[in-house]
Design a protein around this motif. Sequence first.
Motif, PDB file in Angstrom:
ATOM      1  N   SER A 137       7.766  -7.763   6.860  1.00  0.00           N
ATOM      2  CA  SER A 137       7.793  -9.299   6.455  1.00  0.00           C
ATOM      3  C   SER A 137       8.624  -9.686   5.069  1.00  0.00           C
ATOM      4  CB  SER A 137       6.188  -9.566   5.800  1.00  0.00           C
ATOM      5  OG  SER A 137       5.451  -9.640   7.060  1.00  0.00           O
ATOM      6  N   LEU A 138       8.475  -8.817   4.280  1.00  0.00           N
ATOM      7  CA  LEU A 138       9.632  -8.600   3.086  1.00  0.00           C
ATOM      8  C   LEU A 138      10.980  -8.817   3.537  1.00  0.00           C
ATOM      9  CD1 LEU A 138       9.275  -8.566  -0.044  1.00  0.00           C
ATOM     10  CD2 LEU A 138       9.638  -6.126  -0.062  1.00  0.00           C
ATOM     11  N   LEU A 139      11.338  -7.915   4.294  1.00  0.00           N
ATOM     12  CA  LEU A 139      12.775  -8.166   4.904  1.00  0.00           C
ATOM     13  C   LEU A 139      13.116  -9.133   5.930  1.00  0.00           C
ATOM     14  CD1 LEU A 139      13.342  -4.196   5.089  1.00  0.00           C
ATOM     15  CD2 LEU A 139      13.838  -5.748   3.319  1.00  0.00           C
ATOM     16  N   GLY A 140      12.048  -9.772   6.303  1.00  0.00           N
ATOM     17  CA  GLY A 140      12.274 -10.971   7.500  1.00  0.00           C
ATOM     18  C   GLY A 140      12.430 -10.351   8.879  1.00  0.00           C
ATOM     19  N   ARG A 141      11.905  -9.021   8.749  1.00  0.00           N
ATOM     20  CA  ARG A 141      12.369  -8.367  10.318  1.00  0.00           C
ATOM     21  C   ARG A 141      10.938  -8.522  11.322  1.00  0.00           C
ATOM     22  NH1 ARG A 141      16.456  -6.408  12.486  1.00  0.00           N
ATOM     23  NH2 ARG A 141      15.588  -4.616  13.031  1.00  0.00           N
ATOM     24  N   VAL A 142      10.339  -9.457  11.445  1.00  0.00           N
ATOM     25  CA  VAL A 142       9.331  -9.475  12.418  1.00  0.00           C
ATOM     26  C   VAL A 142       9.620 -10.226  13.667  1.00  0.00           C
ATOM     27  CG1 VAL A 142       7.534  -9.606  10.176  1.00  0.00           C
ATOM     28  CG2 VAL A 142       8.353 -11.705  11.218  1.00  0.00           C
ATOM     29  N   PRO A 143       8.915  -9.652  14.598  1.00  0.00           N
ATOM     30  CA  PRO A 143       8.971 -10.276  15.952  1.00  0.00           C
ATOM     31  C   PRO A 143       8.110 -11.545  16.188  1.00  0.00           C
ATOM     32  CG  PRO A 143       7.782  -8.544  16.140  1.00  0.00           C
ATOM     33  CD  PRO A 143       8.115  -8.644  14.786  1.00  0.00           C
ATOM     34  N   ILE A 144       8.758 -12.770  16.065  1.00  0.00           N
ATOM     35  CA  ILE A 144       8.181 -14.118  15.973  1.00  0.00           C
ATOM     36  C   ILE A 144       7.324 -14.194  17.381  1.00  0.00           C
ATOM     37  CG2 ILE A 144       8.536 -16.513  16.021  1.00  0.00           C
ATOM     38  CD1 ILE A 144       8.951 -15.058  13.340  1.00  0.00           C
ATOM     39  N   GLY A 145       6.147 -14.504  17.025  1.00  0.00           N
ATOM     40  CA  GLY A 145       5.178 -14.887  18.369  1.00  0.00           C
ATOM     41  C   GLY A 145       4.378 -13.703  18.562  1.00  0.00           C
ATOM     42  N   ASN A 146       4.766 -12.139  18.103  1.00  0.00           N
ATOM     43  CA  ASN A 146       3.963 -11.218  18.687  1.00  0.00           C
ATOM     44  C   ASN A 146       2.669 -11.422  18.204  1.00  0.00           C
ATOM     45  OD1 ASN A 146       3.175  -8.296  18.139  1.00  0.00           O
ATOM     46  ND2 ASN A 146       5.049  -7.906  18.855  1.00  0.00           N
ATOM     47  N   THR A 147       1.625 -10.989  18.959  1.00  0.00           N
ATOM     48  CA  THR A 147       0.201 -10.728  18.564  1.00  0.00           C
ATOM     49  C   THR A 147      -0.310  -9.824  17.772  1.00  0.00           C
ATOM     50  OG1 THR A 147      -0.326 -10.068  20.664  1.00  0.00           O
ATOM     51  CG2 THR A 147      -0.134 -12.466  20.725  1.00  0.00           C
ATOM     52  N   GLY A 148       0.532  -8.841  17.474  1.00  0.00           N
ATOM     53  CA  GLY A 148       0.026  -7.723  16.516  1.00  0.00           C
ATOM     54  C   GLY A 148      -0.817  -6.614  17.186  1.00  0.00           C
ATOM     55  N   GLY A 149      -1.431  -6.870  18.130  1.00  0.00           N
ATOM     56  CA  GLY A 149      -2.105  -5.655  18.753  1.00  0.00           C
ATOM     57  C   GLY A 149      -1.173  -4.509  19.534  1.00  0.00           C
ATOM     58  N   SER A 150      -2.012  -3.607  19.736  1.00  0.00           N
ATOM     59  CA  SER A 150      -1.263  -2.450  20.192  1.00  0.00           C
ATOM     60  C   SER A 150      -0.933  -2.368  21.682  1.00  0.00           C
ATOM     61  CB  SER A 150      -2.215  -1.121  19.861  1.00  0.00           C
ATOM     62  OG  SER A 150      -2.259  -0.869  18.365  1.00  0.00           O
ATOM     63  N   ASN A 151      -1.488  -3.535  22.010  1.00  0.00           N
ATOM     64  CA  ASN A 151      -1.184  -3.757  23.714  1.00  0.00           C
ATOM     65  C   ASN A 151       0.239  -4.330  23.767  1.00  0.00           C
ATOM     66  OD1 ASN A 151      -2.104  -6.203  22.600  1.00  0.00           O
ATOM     67  ND2 ASN A 151      -2.494  -7.069  24.452  1.00  0.00           N
TER      68      ASN A 151
END
Length: 118
Positions: free
Chosen positions: A80-94
Motif C-alpha cells: 500500500s505504501l508503495l502503491g503496488r496493490v492489485p486493484i479489485g483483489n479481494t484479499g483471500g488466499s483463493n
Amino acid sequence: MHPVLKQAFEIEMDKAKTLYKESKYTECFSHLERAHILGQRFVYPHTVNHWWMLKVGIRKKDNREILGQLVRLAVAGIGSLLGRVPIGNTGGSNIGIMKVLPIEGDLKVLFDRAGEVK
C-alpha cells in the motif's frame, strides 16, 4: 482515503466484526473481502483487514488461508505504501496475491462517487 470509501470500509468492517462474534465466519469473510477492495490502497486499513482475514482463517482451521494471510500481512502495508496493490483483489488466499480484478456493482458506484474510477 476519500470519505465515501472510508465510510463504506468502516461499514463493511463493522459488519464483518459482528458476524465474527456470532461465529458466522463465511459471511464475515465476504464482508472482509469487500472491505479489502475498498481499503487496500491505504496502509492501516489494508493491514487491519488482513489481520481479520487471518483471524477468520484460524477460527475455520483453514491452513491455506492462515498461511496466505500471514504472507499478506507481511507485505500488505508495504504494498500500500508503495502503491503496488492489485486493484479489485479481494484479499483471500483463493485469489493470487497480485491478481487484478474488476470492481463491479455497488463498490464501483462508490469508487465513481469518490472520483476514483478504477
